[in-house]
Write an enzyme that holds these catalytic residues in place. Structure first.
Site, PDB file in Angstrom:
ATOM      1  N   SER A 179       0.750  -1.216   0.057  1.00  0.00           N
ATOM      2  CA  SER A 179       0.133  -0.049  -0.135  1.00  0.00           C
ATOM      3  C   SER A 179       0.750   1.210   0.042  1.00  0.00           C
ATOM      4  CB  SER A 179      -0.933  -0.036   1.261  1.00  0.00           C
ATOM      5  OG  SER A 179      -2.015  -1.012   1.085  1.00  0.00           O
ATOM      6  N   GLU A 217      -1.948  -2.274 -15.512  1.00  0.00           N
ATOM      7  CA  GLU A 217      -1.910  -3.002 -16.564  1.00  0.00           C
ATOM      8  C   GLU A 217      -2.540  -4.688 -15.983  1.00  0.00           C
ATOM      9  OE1 GLU A 217       1.032  -5.552 -19.789  1.00  0.00           O
ATOM     10  OE2 GLU A 217       1.547  -4.033 -18.291  1.00  0.00           O
TER      11      GLU A 217
END
Length: 424
Positions: free
Chosen positions: A253, A275
């Site tokens: 994170s 992606e």
């Protein structure tokens, strides 16, 4: 045959080796040596099996900062047939950088030397801290300890490109972790100039010499620049890896937040995309994007009315429980599209991702007794789902299409509830 077959994930042992002095600072639950990869099929094939050995051990060591590599392949017995026995050492070397050490004493000597001489390349763009007494960070607190505290471990993120002196050689050492931890991961082309990289390091003071800090590799992300109409670039997050011992500790994170804040700081960048994200990364992205929106006071007040509160400043409502006192804001439902697009561009979030985040926030605030609001929300989500899946849905009869849309809507709503519980 099974007597001579070894699971390549189990026999490959990875170690991030620290100097003798640096090991003294580790807590009892910190283990950075002798861990295993998630995948080895890019190296040893889809079955992840190695044939021809008994008690096979592949020992792959890295200096924890410089990533100097050591490779040892040992076994208790080996078949004599050259044609059928896998060439383990040769296969591993195809995926590692040049200059691999095979003498362990020489390697450990290099670890000692590199410990104090190695410094990250590139520009530091982000940092955060953890308490050393909490080990790898599994119990990390929202309030970060001061970097000046003796018990504090600092984590720093550095931005690099191929033009950064020494980085291309460093990348050749760390790229093996893409194959070992990302499903369908592959090496990138060094000849493509559009790549950028962010690398995360642990920076820790020595116990006996607190004025000396050493760096230890945690993970990295590869980013690719695309043209973004009319005169900016879109940054696509292509690869993202955190080493096994550091996983499930909040470091992913923090690395993601570093990337997002970097994009916001760059005037020539118009958007951050991802992606083909794996499910675990998609959750990480959703969780952090939601927290960012919830802590953006102006967005929340415009979206849900002046009585709403930011995530960092107070309650915004629990999952499935609306704040009935809120005055209706721009998020409706239905959302005011022009207003939402203005914020999407400002926050540099990709279109589909921003739509999903908005839907989650609306669901968080929905009043279960507001039939008009529930219907508007359902239509808003279904409109997006229909556009996203148009080619498939257009081939169905009307009744089947409506049934499929409703089924997908309920599934999406259930998943939003799951994600919101990660945040609230």
């Amino acid at each position: 045959m099974s007597d001579w077959t070894t699971d390549s994930n189990e026999c490959l042992s990875i170690s991030m080796v620290r100097s003798v002095e640096d090991k003294k600072t580790l807590s009892e639950d910190e283990r950075y040596e002798n861990f295993h990869p998630a995948f080895t099929y890019p190296i040893f094939g889809e079955e992840e099996k190695i044939y021809g050995y008994k008690d096979l051990i592949i020992d792959l060591k890295f200096a924890s900062g410089s990533l100097k590599q050591y490779l040892s392949v040992k076994w208790s017995d080996k078949l004599q047939s050259v044609d059928t026995v896998d060439n383990v050492d040769g296969t591993m070397r195809e995926f590692l950088s040049e200059g691999i050490e095979t003498n362990e004493d020489a390697f450990r000597s290099q670890v000692q030397e590199d410990a104090t001489s190695f410094k990250p390349s590139g520009k530091m763009i982000y940092s955060y801290t953890r308490s050393a007494s909490k080990g790898k960070g599994k119990s990390f607190a929202a309030e970060q300890p001061s970097p000046e505290d003796e018990d504090t471990v600092v984590y720093e993120v550095y931005h690099n490109t191929w033009e950064t002196p020494g980085f291309k050689e460093y990348h050749r050492k760390m790229q093996i972790f893409i194959l070992l931890y990302i499903e369908a991961g592959s090496y990138i082309n060094e000849e493509e100039d559009a790549w950028e990289f962010v690398v995360l390091y642990e920076k820790r003071k020595r116990q006996d010499s607190p004025h000396i800090s050493t760096y230890h590799f945690v993970g990295y992300s590869s980013l690719y620049n695309f043209y973004y109409f009319p005169e900016k670039v879109r940054l696509r997050l292509s690869q993202f890896v955190i080493l096994g011992p550091y996983q499930r500790s909040g470091h992913g994170s923090e690395l993601y937040k570093a990337i997002y804040q970097y994009v916001l700081s760059q005037s020539h960048m118009g958007e951050l995309t991802v992606e083909d994200p794996a499910e675990a990364f998609e959750d990480l992205r959703d969780k952090n994007d939601l927290k960012m929106l919830l802590s953006t006071k102006q967005f929340m007040e415009e979206g849900f009315g002046q009585d709403s509160h930011s995530h960092s400043g107070g309650r915004v409502g629990k999952v499935g429980k609306a704040l009935k006192s809120l005055s209706k804001g721009k998020l409706g439902p239905p959302v005011e599209k022009g207003w939402a697009e203005k914020w999407r561009v400002k926050l540099k979030i990709a279109g589909r991702q921003f739509q999903r985040l908005v839907e989650m926030l609306i669901q968080m605030h929905l009043d279960p007794l507001d039939n008009r609001g529930l219907r508007a929300y359902r239509l808003q989500v279904k409109e997006r789902l229909y556009r996203f899946n148009f080619e498939v849905l257009a081939q169905l009869e009307k009744e089947e299409r409506l049934e499929k849309l409703e089924e997908t809507f309920q599934s999406v709503r259930d998943d939003y509830g799951r994600i919101l519980k990660l945040v609230c």
